[in-house]
Design a protein around this motif. Structure first.
Motif, PDB file in Angstrom:
ATOM      1  N   UNK A 158      35.984  33.067  23.471  1.00  0.00           N
ATOM      2  CA  UNK A 158      36.732  31.959  22.894  1.00  0.00           C
ATOM      3  C   UNK A 158      36.364  30.591  23.469  1.00  0.00           C
ATOM      4  N   UNK A 159      35.585  30.580  24.568  1.00  0.00           N
ATOM      5  CA  UNK A 159      35.249  29.290  25.158  1.00  0.00           C
ATOM      6  C   UNK A 159      34.878  29.406  26.616  1.00  0.00           C
ATOM      7  N   UNK A 160      35.476  28.523  27.442  1.00  0.00           N
ATOM      8  CA  UNK A 160      35.111  28.441  28.850  1.00  0.00           C
ATOM      9  C   UNK A 160      36.364  28.267  29.709  1.00  0.00           C
ATOM     10  N   UNK A 161      36.265  28.743  30.954  1.00  0.00           N
ATOM     11  CA  UNK A 161      37.329  28.625  31.939  1.00  0.00           C
ATOM     12  C   UNK A 161      36.765  27.933  33.170  1.00  0.00           C
ATOM     13  N   UNK A 202      30.221  38.770  36.670  1.00  0.00           N
ATOM     14  CA  UNK A 202      31.610  38.656  36.212  1.00  0.00           C
ATOM     15  C   UNK A 202      32.528  39.726  36.785  1.00  0.00           C
ATOM     16  N   UNK A 203      31.968  40.887  37.105  1.00  0.00           N
ATOM     17  CA  UNK A 203      32.787  41.966  37.674  1.00  0.00           C
ATOM     18  C   UNK A 203      33.310  41.618  39.057  1.00  0.00           C
ATOM     19  N   UNK A 204      32.710  40.603  39.703  1.00  0.00           N
ATOM     20  CA  UNK A 204      33.142  40.214  41.050  1.00  0.00           C
ATOM     21  C   UNK A 204      34.288  39.214  41.038  1.00  0.00           C
ATOM     22  N   UNK A 205      34.675  38.722  39.856  1.00  0.00           N
ATOM     23  CA  UNK A 205      35.749  37.735  39.783  1.00  0.00           C
ATOM     24  C   UNK A 205      37.075  38.346  40.252  1.00  0.00           C
ATOM     25  N   UNK A 206      37.861  37.549  40.948  1.00  0.00           N
ATOM     26  CA  UNK A 206      39.129  38.032  41.501  1.00  0.00           C
ATOM     27  C   UNK A 206      40.099  38.383  40.381  1.00  0.00           C
ATOM     28  N   UNK A 261      41.848  40.345  28.200  1.00  0.00           N
ATOM     29  CA  UNK A 261      41.905  40.412  26.743  1.00  0.00           C
ATOM     30  C   UNK A 261      40.560  40.065  26.102  1.00  0.00           C
ATOM     31  N   UNK A 262      39.807  39.207  26.746  1.00  0.00           N
ATOM     32  CA  UNK A 262      38.509  38.766  26.231  1.00  0.00           C
ATOM     33  C   UNK A 262      37.551  38.663  27.412  1.00  0.00           C
ATOM     34  N   UNK A 263      36.791  39.711  27.697  1.00  0.00           N
ATOM     35  CA  UNK A 263      35.993  39.780  28.925  1.00  0.00           C
ATOM     36  C   UNK A 263      34.965  38.651  29.064  1.00  0.00           C
ATOM     37  N   UNK A 264      34.636  38.363  30.302  1.00  0.00           N
ATOM     38  CA  UNK A 264      33.650  37.329  30.612  1.00  0.00           C
ATOM     39  C   UNK A 264      32.281  37.707  30.067  1.00  0.00           C
ATOM     40  N   UNK A 273      42.704  26.098  48.164  1.00  0.00           N
ATOM     41  CA  UNK A 273      41.770  24.969  48.096  1.00  0.00           C
ATOM     42  C   UNK A 273      41.210  24.641  49.481  1.00  0.00           C
ATOM     43  N   UNK A 274      39.912  24.426  49.534  1.00  0.00           N
ATOM     44  CA  UNK A 274      39.254  24.087  50.791  1.00  0.00           C
ATOM     45  C   UNK A 274      38.817  25.291  51.599  1.00  0.00           C
ATOM     46  N   UNK A 275      39.230  26.488  51.183  1.00  0.00           N
ATOM     47  CA  UNK A 275      38.852  27.709  51.899  1.00  0.00           C
ATOM     48  C   UNK A 275      37.554  28.254  51.299  1.00  0.00           C
ATOM     49  N   UNK A 276      37.250  29.518  51.623  1.00  0.00           N
ATOM     50  CA  UNK A 276      36.013  30.125  51.121  1.00  0.00           C
ATOM     51  C   UNK A 276      36.156  30.682  49.706  1.00  0.00           C
ATOM     52  N   UNK A 277      37.318  30.541  49.072  1.00  0.00           N
ATOM     53  CA  UNK A 277      37.457  31.007  47.693  1.00  0.00           C
ATOM     54  C   UNK A 277      36.471  30.224  46.815  1.00  0.00           C
ATOM     55  N   UNK A 278      35.908  30.885  45.819  1.00  0.00           N
ATOM     56  CA  UNK A 278      34.876  30.263  45.005  1.00  0.00           C
ATOM     57  C   UNK A 278      35.465  29.321  43.954  1.00  0.00           C
ATOM     58  N   UNK A 279      34.737  28.281  43.655  1.00  0.00           N
ATOM     59  CA  UNK A 279      35.008  27.446  42.492  1.00  0.00           C
ATOM     60  C   UNK A 279      34.108  27.962  41.373  1.00  0.00           C
ATOM     61  N   UNK A 280      34.676  28.222  40.196  1.00  0.00           N
ATOM     62  CA  UNK A 280      33.914  28.924  39.163  1.00  0.00           C
ATOM     63  C   UNK A 280      34.069  28.290  37.784  1.00  0.00           C
ATOM     64  N   UNK A 281      33.107  28.618  36.933  1.00  0.00           N
ATOM     65  CA  UNK A 281      33.209  28.389  35.497  1.00  0.00           C
ATOM     66  C   UNK A 281      32.791  29.686  34.822  1.00  0.00           C
ATOM     67  N   UNK A 282      33.504  30.052  33.766  1.00  0.00           N
ATOM     68  CA  UNK A 282      33.303  31.336  33.091  1.00  0.00           C
ATOM     69  C   UNK A 282      33.181  31.084  31.597  1.00  0.00           C
ATOM     70  N   UNK A 283      32.233  31.768  30.979  1.00  0.00           N
ATOM     71  CA  UNK A 283      32.138  31.779  29.519  1.00  0.00           C
ATOM     72  C   UNK A 283      32.722  33.080  29.001  1.00  0.00           C
ATOM     73  N   UNK A 284      33.573  32.985  27.979  1.00  0.00           N
ATOM     74  CA  UNK A 284      34.076  34.174  27.288  1.00  0.00           C
ATOM     75  C   UNK A 284      34.036  33.876  25.796  1.00  0.00           C
TER      76      UNK A 284
END
Length: 267
Positions: free
Chosen positions: A94-97, A163-167, A111-114, A81-92
């Motif tokens: 079943x819903x959202x992350x 989505x392929x860039x997600x950690x 199991x359920x790709x972005x 938290x507070x570093x350069x790591x991204x804050x994200x929202x993802x749709x897949x």
């Protein structure tokens, strides 16, 4: 928010490593309630070991299938938290992350790709344009998740990202051998049960045992198949092969930890 928007609202789950001693969980729920006091928020757990992204990954991966399509899953285990790591929202499917881009969602997405992903750069959906460097859960993730649950489109929340860039968390995959499967421990629950990364499909309808910690551990169907205090292997309710002790703690007894190897042998 209009009555029409309320009728369309989604369910939300909440997972963190905040525990229940401090105010962090309550404060985040307060932020959510400011945006929609009628929104249902289900606590998956707030007892993830501190900074244990792997445990959070496992728990979320094994929880999401039990919720309605469209559920917003808010997960905050965020040592960066507070570093350069991204804050994200993802749709897949079943819903959202919603949460930090640190691998916490890689189990679900395996199991359920972005379908789509955004970096949360639209300050209009943050609680404040000057968020705390130590509490993005309160200032970014909680309000964004609430807005998603209220029906705000994903693309409005920030800049689209590949989505392929997600950690992805570096979890070893199990591998078949000539007489079984080699895997590792991917999660340890509060009972000390050692859940492996070997899915039930490898042992269903077969006779098998596990080799770990220099022991041959029988494959069973229930804890009661052995006497109290004895070691066994079985398929847990989460669908993965695990090592357990009937009325005991396998982690303490065997001194095994996350990522340590084991092998299922078919007989």
């Amino acid at each position: 928010m209009s009555e029409k928007q309320i009728d369309r609202q989604r369910l939300m789950t909440f997972l963190s490593d905040f525990g229940d001693r401090d105010i962090y969980v309550g404060v985040m729920k307060g932020v959510i309630a400011q945006l929609n006091p009628r929104l249902a928020v289900i606590d998956l757990t707030h007892q993830i070991p501190p900074q244990d992204i792997a445990a959070a990954r496992f728990c979320l991966m094994n929880a999401y299938p039990y919720f309605p399509v469209g559920t917003v899953h808010l997960a905050v285990v965020d040592p960066g938290v507070g570093s350069k790591r991204r804050a994200i929202a993802v749709e897949f499917a079943q819903g959202f992350l919603v949460g930090p881009d640190n691998g916490i969602f890689s189990g679900v997405l395996s199991q359920s790709p972005a379908i789509a992903a955004v970096e949360l750069t639209n300050l209009n959906y943050w609680r404040t344009s000057q968020p705390s460097n130590t509490f993005h859960g309160r200032d970014i993730f909680a309000p964004v998740a609430a807005n998603l649950a209220n029906g705000v489109p994903l693309k409005q929340l920030g800049q689209e990202i590949d989505p392929a860039s997600l950690v992805k968390l570096d979890i070893a995959e199990c591998k078949q051998t000539s007489n079984g499967v080699v895997g590792c421990i991917q999660y340890i629950d509060r009972f000390g049960n050692l859940a492996s990364n070997i899915p039930a499909s490898y042992v269903q309808g077969k006779t098998w045992y596990v080799q770990a910690a220099g022991l041959r551990i029988p494959g069973c169907k229930t804890y009661g198949d052995v006497n109290q205090g004895e070691i066994l292997a079985l398929v847990g309710s989460h669908g993965w092969v695990e090592i357990a002790i009937n009325s005991g703690n396998a982690r303490s007894k065997l001194q095994l930890d996350w990522q340590e190897p084991l092998q299922v042998v078919l007989t």
